[in-house]
Structure formats: structure tokens, C-alpha cells
Scaffold this motif. Sequence first.
Motif, PDB file in Angstrom:
ATOM      1  N   LYS B 261      40.524  50.167  19.960  1.00 43.15           N
ATOM      2  CA  LYS B 261      40.102  50.299  21.351  1.00 43.15           C
ATOM      3  C   LYS B 261      39.659  51.738  21.632  1.00 43.15           C
ATOM      4  O   LYS B 261      40.214  52.691  21.075  1.00 43.15           O
ATOM      5  N   ILE B 277      43.299  53.875  31.084  1.00 42.05           N
ATOM      6  CA  ILE B 277      43.127  52.440  30.833  1.00 42.05           C
ATOM      7  C   ILE B 277      42.122  51.845  31.831  1.00 42.05           C
ATOM      8  O   ILE B 277      41.278  51.033  31.457  1.00 42.05           O
ATOM      9  N   LEU B 278      42.191  52.304  33.072  1.00 43.78           N
ATOM     10  CA  LEU B 278      41.223  51.812  34.056  1.00 43.78           C
ATOM     11  C   LEU B 278      39.803  52.194  33.644  1.00 43.78           C
ATOM     12  O   LEU B 278      38.877  51.389  33.738  1.00 43.78           O
ATOM     13  N   ALA B 280      38.688  52.678  30.619  1.00 43.89           N
ATOM     14  CA  ALA B 280      38.286  51.844  29.490  1.00 43.89           C
ATOM     15  C   ALA B 280      38.009  50.396  29.934  1.00 43.89           C
ATOM     16  O   ALA B 280      37.049  49.771  29.491  1.00 43.89           O
ATOM     17  N   ALA B 281      38.860  49.889  30.830  1.00 45.79           N
ATOM     18  CA  ALA B 281      38.696  48.500  31.284  1.00 45.79           C
ATOM     19  C   ALA B 281      37.409  48.350  32.100  1.00 45.79           C
ATOM     20  O   ALA B 281      36.707  47.350  31.988  1.00 45.79           O
ATOM     21  N   MET B 284      34.450  47.888  30.099  1.00 44.87           N
ATOM     22  CA  MET B 284      34.290  46.525  29.576  1.00 44.87           C
ATOM     23  C   MET B 284      34.032  45.534  30.709  1.00 44.87           C
ATOM     24  O   MET B 284      34.021  44.330  30.492  1.00 44.87           O
ATOM     25  N   HIS B 286      36.050  44.904  33.270  1.00 41.54           N
ATOM     26  CA  HIS B 286      37.251  44.150  33.643  1.00 41.54           C
ATOM     27  C   HIS B 286      37.953  44.656  34.904  1.00 41.54           C
ATOM     28  O   HIS B 286      38.970  44.108  35.283  1.00 41.54           O
ATOM     29  N   ALA B 287      37.454  45.721  35.478  1.00 42.26           N
ATOM     30  CA  ALA B 287      38.165  46.197  36.666  1.00 42.26           C
ATOM     31  C   ALA B 287      37.178  46.833  37.627  1.00 42.26           C
ATOM     32  O   ALA B 287      36.083  47.180  37.255  1.00 42.26           O
TER      33      ALA B 287
END
Lengths: 276, 287
Positions: B261, B277-278, B280-281, B284, B286-287
Amino acid sequence: MAAEILVEGVCYQYPQSSEMALKDVNLRIKKGEFIAIIGPNGSGKSTLAKLFNGLFVPTKGRITVDGLDTRDKENIWKIRQKAGIVFQNPDNQIVATVVEEDVAFGPENLGVPPDEIRKRVDEALEIVELKEYAQKPPHLLSGGQKQRVAIAGIIAMRPDYIIMDEPTAMLDPVGRKEVISTVKRLNKEEGKTIVLITHFMEEAVEADKVIVMSEGRVVMEGTPREIFSKVGKLKAIGLDVPQVTELAHRLRGQGLAIREDVLTIDEMVECLCPLL
Amino acid sequence: MSIVVKNLTHIYMPGTPFESVALMDVNWIIEDGEFWGLIGHTGSGKSTLIQHLNGLLKPTSGEIIVDGVNINERGVNLREIRQKVGLVFQYPEHQLFEETVEKDVAFGPKNLGLPEDEVTERVREALDLVGLKYDEIKERSPFELSGGQMRRVAIAGVLAMRPKVLILDEPTVGLDPRGRDEILGQIVRLRERQNITVILVSHSMEDIAKIVDKIAVMHRGRMVESGTPKQVFKNREALASIGLDIPQVTHLMIKLKDKGKNVATDVFTVEEAEAEILRAARGMGHA
């Protein structure tokens, strides 16, 4: 007669104190369970520990150990043999100048015959993995090793219940791991009932059941997963959750689809992988 | 005020069968105003090391230079050094002894021979720095306070000496999470207000990583790592091999990276992990 510690409507007030340290506590600790008690300083955890084996007796209500009432003086030695306590500071619990003599101290006082004592001491040191230290003076041992000697001293009394009042508070991470793996072994392999009082949430995660105390009361009770998923509630009473559990909670708040009850790094990795 | 440790070696009970090397060739430069975390296991030499910094222990060989002065040279006034370099021991509340909080905190400055109003001023200031209200607490017995309060009173006793360098040995041990956060928060604020140099000795990487500028790692009497948290945590294998844990979230990021990742691994706090993480998400979708 039930094999359990039963706490019924227990209140406790220290002499000279105007406030109750424990307020109407009800608990059942069944034989074979591994229970963790967490709570801020002053929440009554240590007071409760001392009530389990009759060091203190309830101001109100009652505690029975395998049906024996701790208020009855006749029962006290039987109860203390059934329920042993390990305290925070290993240096305050070690009395002899040689490890095996220290472990023998308890059974000697119980009037156990000498060859039986020998057997119990060897067994106890084997369980805490300190057999090769039997002849050593305790002051040369590390903190974790000393605490394990203290635990061996309790095991040699053959109690069914072992109550540990912050046994790792004064230890470094290595010592803490040693003691916790000993505690788990005592529960899983030796079948001892464990009541572990701790400030370290990652230790409480290992238990079957977690009891949360605040201001003298039991405020939450459940599996580690149930308890630690209530991040907001725990924080409000001044407790922590493991870092990954808190992270999961925050990320959910930001709209990521993550389970609320994540407890370990590996679970978190599993949750996050599909999202990244 | 800076402290320089040069080739410091300390041997306990030399020339006896109990001889043991506690410190081996330690070199350490603490610049004025820096905030250091000192990490290592019991027996790694941390406590021996800090007791050299104000002359409580003398080196077997090597030098300690405080503010340009080699403190083990003849004629150096160690009292003065100890005033500048304040040391808060483990469980400092065990050293409380006076009848009232005011008297306890005043003990040090009084011994300096300061006039009474100056002593009172310092007591008031020191209690304020550890978040206690002078007027509410001055007449109370230190022994009827909570564990966390007792510890803060004990720290105030050292602060009342107005040290330039403050060394705290495991100031949070035995405290609950709230007590721990209070003490650490106060140390951070204290440093901001007073601009003093701080050395915090701890077992807990998670506590230290959040607040210090630099970390030094002791192992078997040697200083095996020193630098910013980023630099030190990069050597996670080395840290793991000596049994020191990196923060749980750092561990998490490393595992995610190992799974291929695209995340940064120099993350030490929950807040930093959340942001990373936000990021990275979102990348993708996802957020």
C-alpha cells in the motif's frame, strides 16, 4: 457450593474518610475465568482487590469465595489459601535471600510437610520459567523476574484465584511481556482464575472479560471487544483504548467503512487493505 | 543551556568481583532548549547516565560539560550545577516530607537563602507551572493528595529552583492514562513557557514520540541510537531486536506498506495515522 467469587451489594468506606470508596458493587467471578479490571486512579480497583481475600471486609454487602463469607473470621485462612494477591511492587513482596526460599515461605507458613514444599516450589518455579534461578539471590533479578518470583510464591500456596493488583506497573516493556505471558499460561494451562487489575489497555485486551470501574462503581462489563468499541465512553472516564482501536474510531467518523471493534494491528490491516 | 557528554564510561565497584560496566563510551550533545526522550530498558544505563548530568555520579572516564564547564574538574561548585540541572527521580512523591504543600515546595529555594517573598513567589510560580492553584493547595498536607497531585507537587519542588535543564526519570510510571496525559501535557507547556531544556526518561515510545524533538536509545550501557523520532524509528529492526516497541500506529503503517500500500511509515501518533490513511483512501476514491 458454587466455585466462584461473588460480590453482592458491596460498599466500602475507609476509616477517617467521609466518602465510600466502593458503592454497591456486584460481580461474579467464575472459576477458570480471566478477568481484567480497569479504571482511573481512585476508582476503587485496588480497594476491591483487597476485599476479594478478606484483607478488607465490606462496610455493607458481602463477598463470598466458594461460598465462604469474608466477614467471618473463622473463614479467613481458608479464603486466603483459595485467593492469593500479587501486588505492584515486587521489592515489597520478596522476603528471603534466595529465590527458592522465598517461594517456599508461603507453604512453610501453611505447615506443608517439607517434601511437599520441595515439590510445590519446583513446580511453581517451573510454571513461571525461573527454575534455573532457584538458588539466586532475588536482588540480582530483573523487575519482571522478581515479579515472577512473587507470582511463584503465590502459586506455591495452590490458590484457585490469583488477584493481581497492577503487577506490571513498575516494569519495563520486556518485564511486562514476561509477566503477562505468565499470567496467560496460569489461566490457560494451569486453570487458575485470574483477576488482573491494570492501567495498560493492551493487557486488558487479553482477558475473557473486562470490568470498568469509575468513582467506586462498576460502570461497564463485557468482552474486550464490546468494551473497547466504546471509545467515547472510555475516554470520558479518563481511560485509553489501544491506538489502533482509536484510529478505527476516528476513521469511521471520517466516513471510512471500518469495523468499530478493531483490537489488534492485524485486524486493522485487514480492514484497511480493501480501502487503500 | 547545553550539555555535552564526551566518551563517558562508568564502572560500578571497579576492581571488585562485583565490577560491572554501566556506561560505555557514551557521547551525547544536548543543545539549549532541546526536548529529548531517553529510552531503554531497566538496566540499560539510563538512570546512571542522567545522574552524571548534574554530578551525582562521577565518570570513571570521560567528561560532562554543562554550559561550557567540565563539572568534574576541581573547584567546580556542584551546588550551582545542581541548581541549573534539576533532576526529578522516579516516584518523586516518595520524597515529599513537609506538613504542607507550601513548605514542601519552598524547601529548596529556602535553602538557597532567598528572601521570604522571593520564596513565596517561586512556590506560587512552580505550583502554577504544574497546574495546581497555590491558594487552594498551599495549606494542604501533601499526603492527602491524589497520586497524580502528589507527583506534581514533587515536580514543583524541583521547578522552584528555576533549573535551566529539567530531567524527569519516568514521570508517568504508575499513573492512569489521564494522569499520564496531564503530566506530559504540563511538561510540554512548561517547556513552551520557560523555554528550558528537557530530558524525559521513559519506557514508552508512544508517550515520547508525540512530544519530543529527539530520542536517544540506551542499550547495555551504550547509546545505540540518537536523532529525531523519524530517524530513530526507521531502524525498527534494531529497536525490536533490543526489545523496544515502536508505536502501534507506526507498526500498522509498516505492515500496510509491506502489503504494497502507498502509505508513509514515518507516522507516530493516532492523528498522523488518521491523516495519512485518509490521504491514501481518498487517492483510491474511498473517502
